[in-house]
Design a protein around this motif. Structure first.
Motif, PDB file in Angstrom:
ATOM      1  N   ALA A 164     -63.294 -23.501 -10.620  1.00 44.25           N
ATOM      2  CA  ALA A 164     -61.992 -23.977 -10.543  1.00 44.25           C
ATOM      3  C   ALA A 164     -61.330 -22.762 -11.613  1.00 44.25           C
ATOM      4  N   THR A 165     -59.798 -22.742 -11.532  1.00 41.03           N
ATOM      5  CA  THR A 165     -59.301 -21.152 -12.060  1.00 41.03           C
ATOM      6  C   THR A 165     -58.523 -21.854 -13.427  1.00 41.03           C
ATOM      7  N   PHE A 166     -58.569 -21.283 -14.760  1.00 41.30           N
ATOM      8  CA  PHE A 166     -57.508 -21.263 -16.090  1.00 41.30           C
ATOM      9  C   PHE A 166     -56.175 -21.320 -15.378  1.00 41.30           C
ATOM     10  N   ASN A 167     -55.431 -20.885 -13.956  1.00 44.07           N
ATOM     11  CA  ASN A 167     -54.574 -21.220 -13.781  1.00 44.07           C
ATOM     12  C   ASN A 167     -53.962 -22.139 -12.735  1.00 44.07           C
ATOM     13  N   GLN A 168     -54.851 -22.363 -12.173  1.00 42.25           N
ATOM     14  CA  GLN A 168     -55.043 -23.996 -11.111  1.00 42.25           C
ATOM     15  C   GLN A 168     -54.878 -24.634 -12.338  1.00 42.25           C
ATOM     16  N   MET A 169     -55.338 -24.699 -13.291  1.00 39.02           N
ATOM     17  CA  MET A 169     -55.556 -25.931 -14.690  1.00 39.02           C
ATOM     18  C   MET A 169     -53.539 -25.872 -15.167  1.00 39.02           C
ATOM     19  N   TRP A 170     -54.004 -24.718 -15.890  1.00 40.76           N
ATOM     20  CA  TRP A 170     -52.495 -24.648 -16.904  1.00 40.76           C
ATOM     21  C   TRP A 170     -51.632 -22.968 -16.078  1.00 40.76           C
ATOM     22  N   GLY A 171     -51.654 -22.103 -15.429  1.00 34.34           N
ATOM     23  CA  GLY A 171     -51.179 -21.274 -14.967  1.00 34.34           C
ATOM     24  C   GLY A 171     -51.358 -20.385 -16.445  1.00 34.34           C
ATOM     25  N   ASP A 172     -50.367 -19.183 -16.317  1.00 30.21           N
ATOM     26  CA  ASP A 172     -50.478 -18.246 -16.996  1.00 30.21           C
ATOM     27  C   ASP A 172     -51.066 -18.518 -18.654  1.00 30.21           C
ATOM     28  N   PRO A 173     -52.502 -18.289 -19.260  1.00 36.78           N
ATOM     29  CA  PRO A 173     -52.989 -18.281 -20.389  1.00 36.78           C
ATOM     30  C   PRO A 173     -51.999 -18.118 -22.004  1.00 36.78           C
ATOM     31  N   ASP A 174     -51.028 -16.898 -21.051  1.00 39.96           N
ATOM     32  CA  ASP A 174     -49.768 -16.978 -22.721  1.00 39.96           C
ATOM     33  C   ASP A 174     -48.522 -17.660 -21.768  1.00 39.96           C
ATOM     34  N   GLY A 175     -48.422 -18.673 -21.250  1.00 40.53           N
ATOM     35  CA  GLY A 175     -47.416 -18.882 -20.134  1.00 40.53           C
ATOM     36  C   GLY A 175     -47.162 -21.149 -20.931  1.00 40.53           C
ATOM     37  N   THR A 176     -46.430 -20.837 -21.012  1.00 40.22           N
ATOM     38  CA  THR A 176     -46.046 -22.384 -21.382  1.00 40.22           C
ATOM     39  C   THR A 176     -46.336 -23.674 -21.229  1.00 40.22           C
ATOM     40  N   VAL A 177     -47.112 -24.198 -19.877  1.00 35.74           N
ATOM     41  CA  VAL A 177     -47.403 -25.723 -20.230  1.00 35.74           C
ATOM     42  C   VAL A 177     -49.202 -25.270 -20.653  1.00 35.74           C
ATOM     43  N   ALA A 178     -49.644 -23.486 -20.743  1.00 34.51           N
ATOM     44  CA  ALA A 178     -51.047 -23.382 -21.392  1.00 34.51           C
ATOM     45  C   ALA A 178     -51.363 -23.546 -22.915  1.00 34.51           C
ATOM     46  N   LEU A 179     -49.152 -22.928 -23.513  1.00 35.31           N
ATOM     47  CA  LEU A 179     -49.479 -23.322 -25.194  1.00 35.31           C
ATOM     48  C   LEU A 179     -48.967 -24.208 -25.399  1.00 35.31           C
ATOM     49  N   GLU A 180     -48.364 -25.534 -24.519  1.00 35.40           N
ATOM     50  CA  GLU A 180     -48.377 -27.043 -25.054  1.00 35.40           C
ATOM     51  C   GLU A 180     -49.299 -27.894 -24.892  1.00 35.40           C
ATOM     52  N   ASN A 181     -51.178 -26.832 -24.081  1.00 36.53           N
ATOM     53  CA  ASN A 181     -51.930 -27.675 -24.000  1.00 36.53           C
ATOM     54  C   ASN A 181     -52.611 -27.314 -24.593  1.00 36.53           C
ATOM     55  N   ASP A 182     -52.551 -26.263 -26.118  1.00 42.54           N
ATOM     56  CA  ASP A 182     -53.116 -25.785 -27.012  1.00 42.54           C
ATOM     57  C   ASP A 182     -53.409 -26.696 -28.508  1.00 42.54           C
ATOM     58  N   ALA A 183     -54.354 -27.191 -28.776  1.00 46.42           N
ATOM     59  CA  ALA A 183     -54.273 -28.581 -30.078  1.00 46.42           C
ATOM     60  C   ALA A 183     -53.895 -27.411 -30.970  1.00 46.42           C
ATOM     61  N   LEU A 184     -54.566 -25.945 -31.422  1.00 46.70           N
ATOM     62  CA  LEU A 184     -53.982 -25.455 -32.794  1.00 46.70           C
ATOM     63  C   LEU A 184     -52.721 -24.884 -32.242  1.00 46.70           C
ATOM     64  N   ALA A 185     -52.376 -23.946 -31.314  1.00 41.97           N
ATOM     65  CA  ALA A 185     -50.945 -23.768 -31.555  1.00 41.97           C
ATOM     66  C   ALA A 185     -49.969 -24.942 -31.483  1.00 41.97           C
ATOM     67  N   ASN A 186     -50.184 -25.666 -31.180  1.00 44.15           N
ATOM     68  CA  ASN A 186     -49.564 -27.195 -31.866  1.00 44.15           C
ATOM     69  C   ASN A 186     -49.590 -27.819 -33.445  1.00 44.15           C
ATOM     70  N   ALA A 187     -50.751 -26.731 -33.850  1.00 42.24           N
ATOM     71  CA  ALA A 187     -51.187 -28.414 -35.252  1.00 42.24           C
ATOM     72  C   ALA A 187     -50.165 -29.009 -35.639  1.00 42.24           C
ATOM     73  N   ASP A 188     -49.686 -28.021 -35.409  1.00 42.81           N
ATOM     74  CA  ASP A 188     -48.023 -29.036 -36.974  1.00 42.81           C
ATOM     75  C   ASP A 188     -47.552 -30.014 -36.740  1.00 42.81           C
ATOM     76  N   ARG A 189     -47.808 -30.618 -35.362  1.00 45.44           N
ATOM     77  CA  ARG A 189     -47.848 -31.884 -34.730  1.00 45.44           C
ATOM     78  C   ARG A 189     -48.280 -32.628 -34.975  1.00 45.44           C
ATOM     79  N   LEU A 190     -49.591 -32.905 -35.874  1.00 44.58           N
ATOM     80  CA  LEU A 190     -50.127 -33.635 -36.226  1.00 44.58           C
ATOM     81  C   LEU A 190     -49.745 -34.179 -37.692  1.00 44.58           C
TER      82      LEU A 190
END
Length: 462
Positions: A288-314
């Motif tokens: 499988a590919t990253f694009n199939q999973m979350w699309g663009d690696p720098d896109g909205t969906v990918a960022l929403e699923n990045d725990a480091l990028a959203n660490a403040d939500r913890l």
């Protein structure tokens, strides 16, 4: 700049570890969750867009439990080659179980363990195996703990049942918690995919559509499953490891208050941007590919699923345990220890694959700690506990250690006695080491094994 450099290091380190091996394996706060289905958090970092506003809502259909292993196998919804975990759900031999006060025939299921066939509407009727361990004590009020498997989703030999003492620890020693383990989802990151993948989307009957694991695990499964278990408790925890270590953190960030406790063992919180290169290495194993999973690696969906990028939500999550190690050989990786027991040639896997993957995880965990520290999310404020070991590789023996060491944090969130949790965890570890002492100095240099050991080392690094 730091993120870019560290991501390149993590990607390079993890890349050296393919094919990903299970390594050497072992033998057999406050804040409560809200009942019902969680609602995704809509607040995001200023650099990102909001999460998708429309989500599938519905309940999964639960069938079972199967009375016997033969019944489960006859159903055919799981490829038998991917169901080695059934060895721990059903009796292997006929006999009498004094603890249960009953007798059984070979193939009968254990009295407090179940294999459930769960149908996901979000995934087009795909049938998913879910194993439960029912609480021994007060099941009507017991909290529920969800355990996610690593990269192979439990479909191989690497899963909670076969590689840890989870059944004995949670089921017998603790006895006050219901345990739920999905036994599918290989290379899926337990996330909602954007596009279909022919290799990962269907069950053994060929039924299924684009993977929607997040929807299944957070929207469809909890309410009917906890009703099936018979509990009225609204406290639940989730623990992920390796691939799913990032998943458990993402769920906590997206659904504040839904989980009372969260564990992440040897995961990489960063998955988007430059870190997508490391994520793709896992996906490669599932064709499988990253694009199939979350699309663009720098896109909205990918960022929403990045725990480091959203660490403040913890900041909205309490009772969090995060672990990693350096990748250097530790107590479970050496010939004198409890796992190898003198077999020198078996050091190769932790020395190569186990080192590289855990070293990458260690980079990610240090970055996460820096981020949570910067946002004031600490042990004092959130009962966020980091366990960063000086030694240890990427393998199940250390995750079994994490199972014990994280228990006081998890128990705090589940409303159980923390002092008792510490006592139970220490006793479980002591009991394990008494049963698996290793060879000590006697087994540290087994000469008979050294030729094959050096041959394997030469091959690994050639």
């Amino acid at each position: 700049m730091l993120r870019h450099v560290c991501s390149r290091v993590a990607s390079a380190v993890i890349a050296t570890a393919l094919p990903l091996s299970v390594g050497v394996v072992t033998g057999a706060g406050s804040g409560s969750a809200v009942a019902g289905e969680p609602q995704p958090a809509m607040t995001v970092n200023s650099a990102k867009s909001a999460v998708p506003g429309s989500r599938f809502s519905g309940s999964a259909q639960i069938d079972g439990p199967f009375a016997t292993r033969a019944d489960a196998e006859a159903d055919g919804y799981v490829d038998e080659a991917k169901a080695g975990w059934r060895d721990l759900v059903y009796h292997a031999e006929a006999g009498s179980d004094l603890r249960e006060g009953s007798s059984w025939e070979a193939g009968d299921r254990y009295s407090r363990m179940e294999e459930l066939k769960v149908t996901s509407r979000a995934m087009g009727g795909r049938e998913i195996p879910v194993v439960t361990i029912k609480a021994r004590n007060n099941p009507e009020s017991a909290p529920t703990l969800y355990l996610l498997n690593g990269a192979d989703g439990g479909e191989g030999e690497a899963n909670w049942l076969k590689r840890t003492s989870a059944v004995d620890f949670y089921g017998d020693r603790i006895g006050d918690v219901n345990v739920v383990i999905p036994m599918a989802g290989a290379y899926s990151y337990y996330t909602d995919w954007q596009e279909p993948t022919s290799s990962l989307d269907t069950d053994a009957h060929g039924v299924g559509t684009t993977q929607k694991w997040e929807t299944f695990l957070t929207q469809e499964l909890p309410s009917p499953l906890e009703k099936h278990l018979g509990t009225t408790s609204d406290r639940r925890g989730i623990i992920g490891l390796s691939m799913s270590g990032s998943t458990s953190l993402v769920y906590a960030e997206k659904y504040p208050g839904f989980y009372s406790a969260v564990g992440a063992y040897s995961g990489c919180a960063a998955t988007s941007g430059e870190f997508s290169r490391a994520t793709q290495i896992v996906l490669n194993r599932g064709d499988a590919t990253f694009n199939q999973m979350w699309g663009d690696p720098d896109g909205t969906v990918a960022l929403e699923n990045d725990a480091l990028a959203n660490a403040d939500r913890l900041a909205d999550q309490h009772n969090i345990y995060v672990s990693s190690a350096t990748g250097l050989l530790g107590e479970h990786d050496v010939t004198s220890g409890d796992v190898l027991d003198g077999r020198a040639y078996e050091m190769i896997t932790p020395l190569t694959d186990g080192f590289a993957i855990e070293a990458g995880s260690n980079v990610c965990t240090h970055l996460l700690k820096s981020a949570t520290d910067a946002h004031g999310i600490t042990e004092a404020s959130n009962n966020l506990v980091y366990n960063i070991r000086e030694t240890g590789t990427h393998q199940w023996a250390y995750w079994q250690d994490d199972m014990w060491e994280s228990w006081p944090v998890i128990a705090a969130g589940l409303g159980l006695d923390v002092d008792e949790a510490r006592t139970d965890a220490a006793a479980a570890r002591t009991e394990y080491l008494q049963a698996n002492p290793g060879r000590g100095a006697e087994g540290s240099t087994p000469v008979s094994s050294l030729p094959s050991f050096f041959d394997a080392v030469e091959q690994a690094f050639s």
